[in-house]
Design an enzyme around this catalytic site. Structure first.
Site, PDB file in Angstrom:
ATOM      1  N   TYR A 150       0.853  -1.207   0.000  1.00 29.73           N
ATOM      2  CA  TYR A 150       0.000   0.000   0.000  1.00 29.73           C
ATOM      3  C   TYR A 150       0.882   1.248   0.000  1.00 29.73           C
ATOM      4  CZ  TYR A 150      -3.106   3.660   1.741  1.00 29.73           C
ATOM      5  OH  TYR A 150      -3.792   4.843   1.898  1.00 29.73           O
ATOM      6  N   ALA A 152       3.965   1.695  -0.975  1.00 29.49           N
ATOM      7  CA  ALA A 152       4.687   1.874  -2.238  1.00 29.49           C
ATOM      8  C   ALA A 152       3.751   2.376  -3.329  1.00 29.49           C
ATOM      9  CB  ALA A 152       5.330   0.557  -2.655  1.00 29.49           C
ATOM     10  N   LYS A 154       1.174   4.270  -2.930  1.00 31.14           N
ATOM     11  CA  LYS A 154       0.928   5.699  -2.688  1.00 31.14           C
ATOM     12  C   LYS A 154       2.166   6.520  -3.053  1.00 31.14           C
ATOM     13  CE  LYS A 154      -3.312   5.929  -1.283  1.00 31.14           C
ATOM     14  NZ  LYS A 154      -4.306   6.435  -2.277  1.00 31.14           N
TER      15      LYS A 154
HETATM   16  N1  LIG Z   1      -8.701   6.960   5.986  1.00 32.44           N
HETATM   17  C1  LIG Z   1      -7.392   7.118   6.161  1.00 32.44           C
HETATM   18  O1  LIG Z   1      -6.902   7.011   7.293  1.00 32.44           O
HETATM   19  C2  LIG Z   1      -6.494   7.445   4.982  1.00 32.44           C
HETATM   20  C3  LIG Z   1      -5.181   7.829   5.265  1.00 32.44           C
HETATM   21  C4  LIG Z   1      -4.327   8.143   4.218  1.00 32.44           C
HETATM   22  C5  LIG Z   1      -4.770   8.095   2.913  1.00 32.44           C
HETATM   23  N2  LIG Z   1      -6.070   7.712   2.640  1.00 32.44           N
HETATM   24  C6  LIG Z   1      -6.475   7.690   1.233  1.00 32.44           C
HETATM   25  O2  LIG Z   1      -7.569   8.559   1.064  1.00 32.44           O
HETATM   26  C7  LIG Z   1      -8.353   8.139  -0.056  1.00 32.44           C
HETATM   27  C8  LIG Z   1      -9.821   8.077   0.351  1.00 32.44           C
HETATM   28  O3  LIG Z   1      -9.966   7.020   1.309  1.00 32.44           O
HETATM   29  P1  LIG Z   1     -11.024   7.047   2.492  1.00 32.44           P
HETATM   30  O4  LIG Z   1     -10.255   7.032   3.740  1.00 32.44           O
HETATM   31  O5  LIG Z   1     -12.047   8.085   2.287  1.00 32.44           O
HETATM   32  O6  LIG Z   1     -11.639   5.571   2.369  1.00 32.44           O
HETATM   33  P2  LIG Z   1     -12.946   5.053   1.624  1.00 32.44           P
HETATM   34  O7  LIG Z   1     -14.149   5.597   2.315  1.00 32.44           O
HETATM   35  O8  LIG Z   1     -12.787   3.563   1.563  1.00 32.44           O
HETATM   36  O9  LIG Z   1     -12.859   5.680   0.165  1.00 32.44           O
HETATM   37  C9  LIG Z   1     -12.234   5.065  -0.924  1.00 32.44           C
HETATM   38  C10 LIG Z   1     -13.109   5.276  -2.141  1.00 32.44           C
HETATM   39  O10 LIG Z   1     -12.437   4.815  -3.307  1.00 32.44           O
HETATM   40  C11 LIG Z   1     -13.353   4.129  -4.136  1.00 32.44           C
HETATM   41  N3  LIG Z   1     -12.582   3.159  -4.929  1.00 32.44           N
HETATM   42  C12 LIG Z   1     -11.696   2.242  -4.471  1.00 32.44           C
HETATM   43  N4  LIG Z   1     -11.226   1.501  -5.481  1.00 32.44           N
HETATM   44  C13 LIG Z   1     -11.810   1.986  -6.615  1.00 32.44           C
HETATM   45  C14 LIG Z   1     -11.730   1.627  -7.985  1.00 32.44           C
HETATM   46  N5  LIG Z   1     -10.953   0.602  -8.414  1.00 32.44           N
HETATM   47  N6  LIG Z   1     -12.465   2.324  -8.883  1.00 32.44           N
HETATM   48  C15 LIG Z   1     -13.263   3.344  -8.468  1.00 32.44           C
HETATM   49  N7  LIG Z   1     -13.379   3.728  -7.178  1.00 32.44           N
HETATM   50  C16 LIG Z   1     -12.664   3.040  -6.272  1.00 32.44           C
HETATM   51  C17 LIG Z   1     -14.332   3.456  -3.155  1.00 32.44           C
HETATM   52  O11 LIG Z   1     -15.618   3.251  -3.716  1.00 32.44           O
HETATM   53  P3  LIG Z   1     -16.049   1.809  -4.310  1.00 32.44           P
HETATM   54  O12 LIG Z   1     -15.614   0.779  -3.310  1.00 32.44           O
HETATM   55  O13 LIG Z   1     -17.523   1.917  -4.481  1.00 32.44           O
HETATM   56  O14 LIG Z   1     -15.327   1.717  -5.607  1.00 32.44           O
HETATM   57  C18 LIG Z   1     -14.429   4.506  -2.047  1.00 32.44           C
HETATM   58  O15 LIG Z   1     -15.486   5.413  -2.288  1.00 32.44           O
HETATM   59  C19 LIG Z   1      -7.776   6.787  -0.497  1.00 32.44           C
HETATM   60  O16 LIG Z   1      -6.935   6.976  -1.618  1.00 32.44           O
HETATM   61  C20 LIG Z   1      -6.968   6.352   0.716  1.00 32.44           C
HETATM   62  O17 LIG Z   1      -5.903   5.473   0.358  1.00 32.44           O
HETATM   63  C21 LIG Z   1      -6.928   7.397   3.645  1.00 32.44           C
END
Ligand SMILES: NC(=O)c1ccc[n+]([C@@H]2O[C@H](COP(=O)([O-])OP(=O)(O)OC[C@H]3O[C@@H](n4cnc5c(N)ncnc54)[C@H](OP(=O)(O)O)[C@@H]3O)[C@@H](O)[C@H]2O)c1
Length: 246
Positions: A150, A152, A154
């Protein structure tokens, strides 16, 4: 003036909060994600939705056609879709290297391909001048994430953003990366995060609290504002001081 804003993963968590922040300005928001029912339930005034797996070139061509028909120009592209494999199926094998290949492939598809395919599909539609491209990285890009896959995936977004910033700068388009620390109230950790892990992550911050989707949305919104027009090729960390500098 109202802008056209495309947000991948806009139906949940950080993407949904960002969608609400832009919609509050009167912007036309397009929410993308794999699950149509999640997008349709998202409460974002006036938002368009289009369901697609953004790691699939064919599906992304469909997104490009939808954008051409419904929006024309893209003022802000938020490449937010991603995660650490949720809700992909686990590796269906006991063979260790097959399991490694599965983990790395899933993370690469979910975090790198989703962003690269969508950006390349829409780059000629970006508003010139004034367009904004944003990526969601993670504190993990600086620290690792356990298996490394994960983190890598990012970290791979950083040099991609730097190259894009160079290519798109002459068109008056900025490209930046936001790297959150632990953010709660998202689907990232599945059903629930282990309470001991949550406590440890909060204890690492200087602010003494978890990040919220609104914290990250506010940073994305600011980077998309005219006032941030000379900020490009940067990685902005939003983590309450859990990781310092860089
Ligand atoms: N929460 C944290 O602590 C955290 C920390 C650092 C970075 N991030 C990053 O922030 C971003 C948002 O994450 P979040 O925390 O809000 O989690 P989340 O609620 O799980 O949001 C991720 C979103 O990405 C969509 N998604 C995933 N794979 C996809 C694909 N192949 N095609 C289209 N849509 C896709 C999902 O919708 P579907 O499943 O319906 O496709 C979901 O709406 C992510 O990139 C995550 O890695 C999060």
């Amino acid at each position: 003036m109202a802008r056209n804003v495309v947000i991948s993963g806009g139906g949940t968590g950080i993407g949904l909060a960002a969608a609400r922040a832009f919609a509050a300005d009167g912007d036309q928001v397009l929410l993308l994600g794999r699950r149509a029912e999640v997008l349709e339930k998202a409460d974002v005034p006036g938002a368009l939705t289009h369901a697609a797996d953004l790691s699939d070139p064919h599906a992304v061509r469909g997104v490009a056609q939808f954008v051409a028909a419904e929006l024309g120009t893209v003022d802000v592209l938020v490449n937010n879709a991603g995660g650490a494999g949720n809700p992909e199926a686990g590796a269906d094998t006991d063979e260790p290297l097959e399991a490694v290949a599965h983990t790395w492939t899933v993370n690469f598809r979910q975090n790198v391909l989703t962003a690269a395919l969508l950006t390349e599909a829409l780059r000629e539609r970006l508003a010139s001048p004034g367009g904004r491209v944003l990526f969601l990285s993670s504190i993990a890009a600086y620290r690792g994430s356990g298996s490394g896959a994960y983190a890598a995936s990012k970290a791979a977004l950083h040099p991609y953003a730097f190259d894009l910033a160079r290519d798109l700068g002459p068109r008056g388009i900025t490209v930046n990366v936001v790297a959150p620390g632990y953010v709660e109230d998202t689907d990232f950790f599945g059903e629930a995060i282990d309470p001991a892990r949550r406590d440890r992550l909060v204890a690492e911050t200087s602010t003494g609290r978890a990040g919220t989707p609104g914290d990250i949305a506010a940073t994305l919104h600011w980077l998309a504002s005219p006032g941030a027009g000379h900020i490009t090729a940067q990685v902005i960390q939003v983590n309450g001081g859990a990781e310092r500098g860089h």
